[in-house]
Design an enzyme around this catalytic site. Structure first.
Site, short mmCIF file in Angstrom:
data_model
loop_
_atom_site.label_atom_id
_atom_site.label_comp_id
_atom_site.label_asym_id
_atom_site.label_seq_id
_atom_site.Cartn_x
_atom_site.Cartn_y
_atom_site.Cartn_z
NE ARG A 123 -7.61 -4.61 -20.52
CZ ARG A 123 -7.66 -3.39 -21.06
NH1 ARG A 123 -6.71 -2.50 -20.79
NH2 ARG A 123 -8.62 -3.06 -21.88
CD GLU A 183 0.15 -7.17 9.84
OE1 GLU A 183 0.24 -7.78 8.75
OE2 GLU A 183 -0.56 -7.54 10.78
CG ASP A 192 -8.99 0.29 -23.01
OD1 ASP A 192 -9.85 -0.34 -23.60
OD2 ASP A 192 -7.98 -0.20 -22.50
N PRO A 241 0.81 -1.23 0.00
CG PRO A 241 -0.48 -1.38 1.94
CD PRO A 241 0.53 -2.11 1.13
CL1 6GU Z 1 -0.39 -3.53 -3.34
N1 6GU Z 1 -1.32 -4.25 -0.98
C1 6GU Z 1 -2.16 -4.12 0.05
N2 6GU Z 1 -2.04 -4.96 1.08
N3 6GU Z 1 -3.09 -3.19 0.11
C2 6GU Z 1 -3.18 -2.36 -0.94
C3 6GU Z 1 -2.35 -2.45 -2.05
C4 6GU Z 1 -1.40 -3.41 -2.03
N4 6GU Z 1 -2.68 -1.49 -2.91
C5 6GU Z 1 -3.68 -0.84 -2.36
N5 6GU Z 1 -3.98 -1.37 -1.17
#
Ligand code: 6GU
Length: 233
Positions: A156, A118, A171, A90
């Protein structure tokens, strides 16, 4: 013939993507040998009796981190001279169309690492990872679905995968505009009618109408796209 793109996904939850890889365009790409996508369980690279993959962070704090040893061994095993290693996290850089296209155009082998939310030991990130990628500003319980999203968006763009399917040029985002409304038969359903212009056969008017609807939707939903000079493609 070798596959156009080889992808190795390392995860603690291989079952999360098995259905995804069997279906639709990706499933057909694998079946036809264009894509070579393998899912590996990180536990297979543990050496202890209990197959432990995580541990508590040094310095304290909540949550568990993936240990370095299984990840180092997995990546060393799967590594090829031309591969790029991507960590799904994230706090990575936001995934977009341009990055997906570049990967499809330039890379022959990707290794994807999906971690706990984590995190993982920083030494893996510092020494083995080429790109850190997030799929949006929300947190998933682990990166496996994010890896599936990355796989889908990259594959894709592999020309042989797309095959006879719709061209990518229409697209959403292709020209930095969101897509216009579309309709198919019947022309009237439960009193709801398809816009007259689409039935008219006037190609220029149809184009004009579509452009206006695209602009209108983009202005409302994604005004940020209108200020971009270059299309993301
Ligand atoms: Cl790549 N991993 C996780 N755990 N949560 C996320 C993410 C990735 N991208 C957005 N939220």
């Amino acid at each position: 013939m070798p596959a156009a793109l080889k992808i190795d996904l390392i995860t603690l939850f291989p079952g999360m993507v098995s259905g995804f890889l069997a279906e639709s365009m990706i499933g057909r790409g694998i079946e036809r040998g264009i894509l070579d996508i393998k899912v590996h369980n990180l536990r297979d690279w543990t050496n202890d009796k209990h197959h432990i993959t995580d541990d508590r962070p040094f310095g304290g704090g909540a949550g568990m981190l993936l240990k370095p040893e299984p990840l180092f061994e997995a990546i060393e095993y799967l590594h090829t001279p031309e591969c790029s290693v991507i960590f799904l996290t994230p706090d990575g850089e936001p995934l977009n169309r341009s990055f997906s296209r570049q990967l499809a155009a330039k890379k022959r082998h990707l290794i994807l690492i999906s971690g706990h939310y984590e995190g993982i030991d920083q030494r893996v990130r510092d020494n083995l990872v080429d790109y850190e990628v997030s799929i949006g500003d929300y947190v998933l319980t682990n990166g496996t679905l994010a890896a599936a999203v990355l796989i889908d968006s990259v594959c894709r763009h592999v020309p042989e995968v797309l095959g006879e399917e719709k061209s990518l040029t229409q697209d959403s985002f292709a020209d930095n505009l969101l897509s216009f409304p579309q309709y198919t038969r019947p022309a009237e359903y439960r009193g709801m009618c398809v816009p007259e212009v689409l039935l008219s056969g006037h190609h220029e008017e149809i184009e004009q109408w579509r452009k206006e609807r695209s602009l209108e939707k983009t202005r409302i939903r994604r005004p940020d796209l209108l200020n971009k000079k270059e299309p993301q493609s």
